[in-house]
Motif scaffolding. Structure first.
Motif, PDB file in Angstrom:
ATOM      1  N   MET A   1      28.245 -25.119 -27.705  1.00  0.00           N
ATOM      2  CA  MET A   1      29.541 -25.316 -28.344  1.00  0.00           C
ATOM      3  C   MET A   1      30.649 -24.628 -27.553  1.00  0.00           C
ATOM      4  SD  MET A   1      29.500 -25.208 -32.424  1.00  0.00           S
ATOM      5  CE  MET A   1      28.445 -26.395 -33.231  1.00  0.00           C
ATOM      6  N   LEU A 158       8.925 -16.580 -43.634  1.00  0.00           N
ATOM      7  CA  LEU A 158       9.374 -17.967 -43.488  1.00  0.00           C
ATOM      8  C   LEU A 158       8.375 -18.912 -44.150  1.00  0.00           C
ATOM      9  CD1 LEU A 158      10.819 -18.417 -39.877  1.00  0.00           C
ATOM     10  CD2 LEU A 158      12.031 -18.263 -42.039  1.00  0.00           C
ATOM     11  N   PRO A 255      20.288 -27.093 -29.809  1.00  0.00           N
ATOM     12  CA  PRO A 255      21.728 -26.804 -29.690  1.00  0.00           C
ATOM     13  C   PRO A 255      22.123 -25.476 -30.326  1.00  0.00           C
ATOM     14  CG  PRO A 255      21.323 -28.543 -31.296  1.00  0.00           C
ATOM     15  CD  PRO A 255      20.022 -28.275 -30.616  1.00  0.00           C
ATOM     16  N   TRP A 256      21.258 -24.923 -31.168  1.00  0.00           N
ATOM     17  CA  TRP A 256      21.594 -23.669 -31.842  1.00  0.00           C
ATOM     18  C   TRP A 256      21.322 -22.459 -30.954  1.00  0.00           C
ATOM     19  CZ3 TRP A 256      17.275 -26.564 -32.626  1.00  0.00           C
ATOM     20  CH2 TRP A 256      16.068 -25.956 -32.318  1.00  0.00           C
ATOM     21  N   LEU A 259      24.240 -20.101 -29.199  1.00  0.00           N
ATOM     22  CA  LEU A 259      25.372 -19.646 -30.004  1.00  0.00           C
ATOM     23  C   LEU A 259      25.257 -18.148 -30.210  1.00  0.00           C
ATOM     24  CD1 LEU A 259      25.178 -22.433 -32.700  1.00  0.00           C
ATOM     25  CD2 LEU A 259      26.793 -22.294 -30.832  1.00  0.00           C
ATOM     26  N   GLY A 260      26.373 -17.476 -30.094  1.00  0.00           N
ATOM     27  CA  GLY A 260      26.351 -16.032 -30.298  1.00  0.00           C
ATOM     28  C   GLY A 260      26.411 -15.682 -31.770  1.00  0.00           C
ATOM     29  N   GLY A 261      26.186 -14.419 -32.099  1.00  0.00           N
ATOM     30  CA  GLY A 261      26.313 -13.971 -33.480  1.00  0.00           C
ATOM     31  C   GLY A 261      27.777 -13.966 -33.889  1.00  0.00           C
ATOM     32  N   GLY A 262      28.070 -14.366 -35.107  1.00  0.00           N
ATOM     33  CA  GLY A 262      29.457 -14.439 -35.562  1.00  0.00           C
ATOM     34  C   GLY A 262      29.815 -13.277 -36.460  1.00  0.00           C
ATOM     35  N   GLU A 263      31.088 -13.129 -36.727  1.00  0.00           N
ATOM     36  CA  GLU A 263      31.544 -12.090 -37.649  1.00  0.00           C
ATOM     37  C   GLU A 263      32.288 -12.746 -38.792  1.00  0.00           C
ATOM     38  OE1 GLU A 263      31.471  -8.681 -38.103  1.00  0.00           O
ATOM     39  OE2 GLU A 263      29.801  -8.846 -36.730  1.00  0.00           O
ATOM     40  N   GLU A 264      32.253 -12.103 -39.920  1.00  0.00           N
ATOM     41  CA  GLU A 264      32.936 -12.674 -41.080  1.00  0.00           C
ATOM     42  C   GLU A 264      34.442 -12.491 -40.956  1.00  0.00           C
ATOM     43  OE1 GLU A 264      32.095 -12.939 -45.846  1.00  0.00           O
ATOM     44  OE2 GLU A 264      31.403 -11.230 -44.709  1.00  0.00           O
TER      45      GLU A 264
END
Lengths: 264, 254
Positions: A1, A158, A255-256, A259-264
């Protein structure tokens, strides 16, 4: 992305080109300055001539050799992929099979596979099938072992997540185990890809009419250093392109993953 | 009154693990009822069998002895349970919306029909607009909220929550408690909530089951008669603190 901007990518590519050019320049200079004989180390110019100078390139049918070797690599890779994944699924599906097959696989894996090449030549004779078989034999085990690991080693939580809803074994495989194994599978495939190249070349050394491995051997017999270096160059380019294709497939399938870790 | 009807009756439930050192009693004879639409918390020290109890109720492990009684006409323990785990446990390879829809796939229900519901639930947990994201693009608190939406998607009657906010920081945790109460009030579910935070349990619950340390026994069944909706100010009330003190005493904290 999050793709790098075009400008950065172009600059990165130019930097790589400069790096390669510097190495080639030093090589050319060393050969010239120390008057190294061309039957010991040919200059880059000679190597490129053997590939691109119409008069010199004509004595070797480059495209035929490139095509033969690439074909062997691709064929052995897809056989490895298909057979490896099927066997891994079988092993992960059935515990008794796992107990029976895994020790055999570990045992077989400890044999130096390249050493089996002469034996395989006797069994399968001269030709493509021998080369492909040698390559598959060399490349097969990392795919199986990695994929089995990805299918079996799963966070128990899981499994709880679907088991409390009464998931069937098939559902657990389709929804959890197989996607969980994808990164492991691709790690295995990358190792195998290099091994497919090695396996194909060794196959050609012992039994082949065409191919870069074959050409390398005949150039060796003629002490034609320029052709030998040209073969090595082509092989590394084929290896690089092949590796890049697997990387592209990896990103398309997962595709995942980048992706880096996100912040709120 | 429907609210007084029993959803789940736990009778002398016991779990003994066999280990190399011998038998280990994880859960010693627990009995209590959970009413429909009730919010019941289970508190107790680590290792008192809270998680074991939840796993038995969810059907993830068998009990050694005792009974789980449910009204089969009203409640199917396989389909009517939603489980929120300690960790969010989202599947990395699925977008948020597909993570929420996972139980629908496992229960083989018509996925298309549940997509609008999934969107509503994401809105309910405050994640409108995030449905196309992958889990590793979200923060820990957001991930846990996705897992709450996932536990609600198949419209279960009972929600089991096993220390769902344990991994969150104190501020996020307080916010999540409010959101949980709001969701609970709107969705009319029965909630069974495991925690070791006593004030959290008092704040959230209608009733608190107190379990002692191993070998665990049930040492309390405390009704919390604070008015709803609960507010932060209630935490300063003497009643609130009396409930907390009562539970501390039952746990023999000195």
């Amino acid at each position: 992305m999050k793709k790098k901007p075009m400008k950065k990518r172009v600059i990165g590519f130019v930097k790589k080109l400069i790096g390669v050019a510097v190495v080639l320049g030093i090589w050319e200079a060393v050969v010239k300055i120390f008057h190294i004989k061309k039957y010991i180390l040919p200059s880059p110019v000679l190597v490129f001539q053997s590939l691109f100078d119409p008069a010199k390139a004509a004595k070797n049918d480059w495209w035929l050799h490139i095509g033969t070797t690439s074909g062997e690599i691709l064929l052995s890779f897809f056989v490895t992929l298909l057979a490896g994944v099927l066997l891994a699924l079988l092993i992960a599906w059935s515990k008794p099979l796992n107990k029976m097959i895994m020790p055999v696989i570990v045992l077989l894996n400890s044999i130096p596979k390249i050493a089996l090449a002469p034996l395989i030549l006797l069994w399968f004779g001269y030709g493509l099938q021998t080369n492909v078989f040698v390559a598959v034999l060399v490349a097969f085990f990392p795919v199986v072992i990695n994929t089995v690991t990805g299918l079996i080693e799963i966070d128990d939580n899981l499994l709880d997540l679907v088991n409390y809803l009464g998931a069937s074994k098939r559902q657990v495989f389709m929804k959890i185990r197989i996607p969980n194994a994808l990164p492991h599978l691709f790690a295995g495939l990358k190792t195998s890809a290099t091994m497919c190249v090695t396996g194909s070349i060794v196959g050609e050394f012992i039994a082949s009419k065409n191919g870069l491995g074959r050409l390398l051997r005949s150039a060796q017999a003629n002490i034609d250093m320029a052709t030998m270096f040209a073969c090595l160059l082509l092989l590394s380019i084929i290896g690089l392109i092949f590796f890049k294709l697997i990387s592209l497939a990896e990103h398309a399938c997962m595709p995942w993953s980048d992706l880096g870790g996100g912040e709120e | 009154m429907e609210e007084k009807k029993t959803l789940l009756s736990i009778r002398d439930l016991k779990k003994v693990y066999t280990t190399r050192e011998g038998e280990l009693e994880a859960l010693g004879s627990v009995s209590f009822d959970v009413g429909r639409q009730e919010f019941v918390s289970i508190v107790g020290p680590s290792g008192c069998g809270k998680t074991t109890l939840m796993r038995i109720i969810a059907g993830l492990m068998p009990q050694t002895s005792g009974e789980l009684i449910v009204d089969k006409d009203y409640f199917d323990p396989q389909k009517d349970v939603g489980f929120v785990f300690q960790k969010a446990l989202l599947l990395d390879w699925r977008r948020v919306i597909d993570n929420v829809l996972l139980p629908i796939e496992i229960l083989k229900l018509d996925k298309k029909k549940y997509i609008p519901r999934a969107m509503e639930l994401l809105e309910l947990v405050g994640l409108k607009g995030f449905e196309k994201c992958y889990p590793n693009e979200l923060s820990g608190g957001m991930q846990q909220r996705v897992s709450i939406a996932r536990a609600l998607i198949h419209d279960p009657k009972l929600i089991l929550m096993d220390e769902p906010f344990g991994a969150l920081d104190a501020i996020t945790r307080e916010k999540m408690n409010f959101e949980l109460l709001r969701i609970w009030a709107e969705s009319k579910k029965t909630v069974l909530f495991v925690t070791h935070e006593i004030s959290e349990a008092v704040f959230l619950s209608d009733r608190i089951i107190v379990l002692s340390a191993r070998p665990s026994k049930m040492v309390g069944n405390v009704e919390i008669e604070l008015p709803r909706p609960r507010t932060l100010e209630q935490k300063l009330l003497p009643e609130f603190n009396r409930y907390a003190l009562d539970i501390y005493n039952k746990l023999e904290v000195k």
